[in-house]
Scaffold this active site. Structure first.
Site, short mmCIF file in Angstrom:
data_model
loop_
_atom_site.label_atom_id
_atom_site.label_comp_id
_atom_site.label_asym_id
_atom_site.label_seq_id
_atom_site.Cartn_x
_atom_site.Cartn_y
_atom_site.Cartn_z
CG HIS A 1 -0.45 0.26 2.51
ND1 HIS A 1 -1.25 0.52 3.60
CD2 HIS A 1 0.82 0.29 2.97
CE1 HIS A 1 -0.48 0.70 4.65
NE2 HIS A 1 0.77 0.56 4.31
CB CYS B 1 3.32 5.86 4.76
SG CYS B 1 3.73 5.04 6.30
CG HIS C 1 5.21 0.64 2.98
ND1 HIS C 1 4.63 1.84 2.65
CD2 HIS C 1 4.66 0.26 4.15
CE1 HIS C 1 3.77 2.17 3.62
NE2 HIS C 1 3.77 1.23 4.53
CG HIS D 1 2.01 -3.37 6.54
ND1 HIS D 1 2.99 -3.06 7.45
CD2 HIS D 1 1.58 -2.20 6.04
CE1 HIS D 1 3.15 -1.75 7.51
NE2 HIS D 1 2.30 -1.19 6.66
CG ASP E 1 -2.49 -13.39 0.03
OD1 ASP E 1 -1.73 -12.69 0.72
OD2 ASP E 1 -2.20 -14.54 -0.36
CG HIS E 2 0.74 -12.28 -2.64
ND1 HIS E 2 0.33 -13.01 -1.54
CD2 HIS E 2 2.09 -12.37 -2.66
CE1 HIS E 2 1.40 -13.51 -0.95
NE2 HIS E 2 2.47 -13.15 -1.60
CD GLU F 1 -0.12 -0.34 9.19
OE1 GLU F 1 -1.01 0.24 8.56
OE2 GLU F 1 0.73 0.26 9.87
#
Lengths: 142, 140
Positions: A19, A38, A44, A46, A84-85, A132
């Protein structure tokens, strides 16, 4: 016969996503100031953890609030398969314009998941907690 | 309304002993926690804030701001210290939760802020956790 209290089941699913924090409503300098690292252009990521709480009466025969397989199927379809991914800002339409903070993810899941979960399990979605990292989470009680 | 929780960790020494009790009573009530030299823990504290996220930034509170306030109110006062030097009450997990809630409320008073303190949970060890709901949060 007195009704027994409802019991809350909390199921955890995990997804890994990228994100970036940036708001079109803020100038370059403001984005930089508010979001710091950020805001870096390529984002980046998580390893997220999502705890979903679902409440209902315990069935006297099965001893269960719901069949967990029903809940797992919904969470896999509505959360893991979509998130996911992924890159949240690009792959999830809602986050094209909404900053994908932990807070906004919790609010999003609190809004979109209940109808799916209620149809699949007959239970009431009662809480959502989005982790997170192991030192930060946001939660909503419904 | 939503909640955001930050987990912070610190290491400190303490000794359970009350000046209102005799040596024998302290020994009986607190056992090995009362040994004269004291002992220590890796404490973990969950600080839960509540409010509405800012509509533009999506933050209930910017992380640096939140971390600076928690550092100022709590971590800087206890990390690598002897808790008996900084807390007047007996340094049980129960009293630490009460004291930390008070300290943190001073940094998150909620008056002109969109956030306020909701709860504090202190882990003395993985087996002992102490939780207090902020009275300010309860009153609303």
């Amino acid at each position: 016969m007195a009704t027994s209290p409802s019991v809350r089941i909390i199921r955890t699913v995990k997804f890994s996503a990228a994100h970036r924090y940036a708001s079109a409503k803020l100038s370059e300098e403001e984005n930089q100031r508010v979001f710091g690292a950020c805001y870096r252009p390529h984002g980046h990521g998580h390893n997220y953890r999502l705890d979903v709480g679902v409440e209902g009466q315990v069935d006297p025969v099965t001893g269960m609030v719901m069949n967990l397989a029903d809940l797992d199927r919904v969470l896999k379809r509505e959360v893991v398969a979509r998130f996911d991914h992924s890159f949240l800002n690009y792959d999830i339409e809602h986050f094209a314009e909404t900053v994908p903070t932990c807070e906004n993810l919790a609010l999003y899941f609190a809004r979109v998941l209940p109808p799916h979960i209620e149809v699949a399990t007959q239970g009431r979605m009662a809480s959502v907690r989005v982790w997170e990292s192991d030192d930060l989470f946001a939660e909503v009680e419904l | 309304m939503m909640r955001l929780t930050r987990v912070v960790r610190f290491e400190a020494a303490h000794r359970l002993v009350s000046d209102q009790l005799s040596d024998a009573e302290n020994e009986r009530i607190y056992g090995k926690c009362c040994r004269p030299g004291g002992h220590g823990h890796n404490y973990e504290v969950e600080v839960t804030l509540t409010g509405e996220p800012d509509p533009v930034s999506g933050f209930l509170m910017p992380r640096e701001e939140m971390d600076a306030r928690i550092e100022r109110a709590l971590v800087s006062r206890v990390d690598h210290r002897n808790l008996n030097d900084v807390v007047d009450e007996v340094t049980t997990g129960e009293n630490l939760a009460i004291v930390f809630e008070r300290w943190l409320t001073a940094e998150f008073p909620g008056a002109n802020d969109n956030v306020r303190l909701h709860a504090v949970r202190v882990y003395e060890t993985a087996r002992n956790q102490f939780e207090i709901l902020s009275p300010a949060s309860q009153a609303r």
